[in-house]
Design an enzyme around this catalytic site. Sequence first.
Site, PDB file in Angstrom:
ATOM      1  N   TYR A 186       3.332  -7.181  32.981  1.00  0.00           N
ATOM      2  CA  TYR A 186       2.033  -7.791  33.322  1.00  0.00           C
ATOM      3  C   TYR A 186       1.083  -7.458  32.160  1.00  0.00           C
ATOM      4  O   TYR A 186       1.164  -6.365  31.584  1.00  0.00           O
ATOM      5  CB  TYR A 186       1.579  -7.155  34.638  1.00  0.00           C
ATOM      6  CG  TYR A 186       0.209  -7.516  35.128  1.00  0.00           C
ATOM      7  CD1 TYR A 186      -0.023  -8.714  35.796  1.00  0.00           C
ATOM      8  CD2 TYR A 186      -0.869  -6.632  34.950  1.00  0.00           C
ATOM      9  CE1 TYR A 186      -1.289  -9.026  36.265  1.00  0.00           C
ATOM     10  CE2 TYR A 186      -2.134  -6.939  35.415  1.00  0.00           C
ATOM     11  CZ  TYR A 186      -2.338  -8.146  36.072  1.00  0.00           C
ATOM     12  OH  TYR A 186      -3.591  -8.448  36.529  1.00  0.00           O
ATOM     13  N   GLY A 188      -1.743  -6.294  31.595  1.00  0.00           N
ATOM     14  CA  GLY A 188      -2.500  -5.041  31.570  1.00  0.00           C
ATOM     15  C   GLY A 188      -1.661  -3.781  31.526  1.00  0.00           C
ATOM     16  O   GLY A 188      -2.201  -2.676  31.439  1.00  0.00           O
ATOM     17  N   LYS A 189      -0.335  -3.903  31.600  1.00  0.00           N
ATOM     18  CA  LYS A 189       0.519  -2.710  31.559  1.00  0.00           C
ATOM     19  C   LYS A 189       0.604  -2.172  30.123  1.00  0.00           C
ATOM     20  O   LYS A 189       0.215  -2.853  29.171  1.00  0.00           O
ATOM     21  CB  LYS A 189       1.923  -3.057  32.100  1.00  0.00           C
ATOM     22  CG  LYS A 189       1.905  -3.509  33.570  1.00  0.00           C
ATOM     23  CD  LYS A 189       1.580  -2.384  34.535  1.00  0.00           C
ATOM     24  CE  LYS A 189       1.053  -2.847  35.871  1.00  0.00           C
ATOM     25  NZ  LYS A 189       2.018  -3.366  36.812  1.00  0.00           N
ATOM     26  N   ASN A 190       1.146  -0.974  29.946  1.00  0.00           N
ATOM     27  CA  ASN A 190       1.190  -0.378  28.593  1.00  0.00           C
ATOM     28  C   ASN A 190       1.942  -1.262  27.606  1.00  0.00           C
ATOM     29  O   ASN A 190       1.573  -1.333  26.439  1.00  0.00           O
ATOM     30  CB  ASN A 190       1.819   1.021  28.638  1.00  0.00           C
ATOM     31  CG  ASN A 190       0.873   2.050  29.233  1.00  0.00           C
ATOM     32  OD1 ASN A 190       0.014   1.709  30.049  1.00  0.00           O
ATOM     33  ND2 ASN A 190       1.004   3.306  28.836  1.00  0.00           N
ATOM     34  N   LEU A 191       2.997  -1.916  28.065  1.00  0.00           N
ATOM     35  CA  LEU A 191       3.643  -2.960  27.262  1.00  0.00           C
ATOM     36  C   LEU A 191       3.399  -4.272  27.994  1.00  0.00           C
ATOM     37  O   LEU A 191       4.037  -4.551  29.005  1.00  0.00           O
ATOM     38  CB  LEU A 191       5.148  -2.693  27.106  1.00  0.00           C
ATOM     39  CG  LEU A 191       5.936  -3.744  26.316  1.00  0.00           C
ATOM     40  CD1 LEU A 191       5.431  -3.865  24.886  1.00  0.00           C
ATOM     41  CD2 LEU A 191       7.428  -3.429  26.324  1.00  0.00           C
TER      42      LEU A 191
END
Length: 366
Positions: A186, A188-191
């Site tokens: 997604y 907004g996740k870190n990746l």
Amino acid sequence: MIKFLDLQKINMLHQEAIENRLLAAFRSGWYLLGNEVKTFETSLARYIGASHAIGVANGLDALRLIFRAYIELGMMKPGDEVIVPANTYIASVLAISDNGLIPVFCEPDLVDFNIDIARIEDCITARTKAILIVHLYGKAVFSKELQRIVKRHDLKIIEDNAQAIGAEWKGMKTGALGDAAGFSFYPGKNLGALGDAGAVSCKDEALAQTIRAIANYGSIKKYVNLYKGLNSRLDELQAAVLDEKLKFIDADNARRRAIADYYAENIKNEKIILPVLPADPLSHVWHLYVIRTKNREALQSYLTQYEIQTLIHYPIPPYRQEAYREYNSLCFELTEQIHEEVLSLPISPVLSDVEVEHVVEILNKF
Ligand SMILES: *Cc1c(COP(=O)(O)O)cnc(C)c1O
């Protein structure tokens, strides 16, 4: 204005590299089940240290597909129980109930917000088949004791690794600790992808093949259907972007750690309880920096006044949601305390030193 998360800035950090990969994928004329996905799956499996990685449409599907595959393989059946932390994001629970499995909620630890391993055995019954651990906020949760519990009761460990890509336990990466793991990319996740994307990692070859088939209409060979599958594939454009961004995940996570260290050292306010810095810094990738306070509403509006964006992860636990009416009468004291007190401060690889210092200065005057 200090944004909670500036996605444009994050992706513009690697503008040229990402645009080149997108353009190449666009021009290739091949958009699904192609080389970009294969390349990314190989990169991800190598990065995690997992035997198999399978690109899928999103993080919820990644987790759903794992349970579904265990059912197809005859290792679980509807009505079986899966232990899950009571304070997770609802997707963890949806993945269980969507397969006719029963979520059994376990209280977290108030210090690191993760499932309290010492309470897991109390949740085990004759029908328990798995524990879905969630590396919440980016902090790895694992222990020798957890390994002993699953061995003693013959359970699977499934990891919800949506928030913790890159986190480690004793030098091993989350996503390679249990039997299988679901990842979310997604934005907004870190990746983060440029839309929805996800992946499964696992040890077992048969499980990997089954997941791959179910995610593609239940088929390995075109027009030959082994399972009543779904369409949950990672597309070539997203895979190309993710493969490029994966190169920077360690540097991004290191920047998050530096910000968390700065917050830990410099936020000094009796009304605010800070998250604990773990003994092993590599065990946390700080997807979120979550503080606790009895004055949450006041603090959040105070910060808004000073143009500092914050969010609440999460305001309502899954078992209190309308969607899970059947569990609404349950009560988990620690979980509820967490949901009433948590507030997430800005943290991301593009937050500048000046911004971080400003957040601290404003917080200390609250
Ligand atoms: C984001 C997230 C998911 C779901 O991922 P999607 O890609 O949004 O479907 C699952 N579990 C946790 C803990 C998450 O944070």
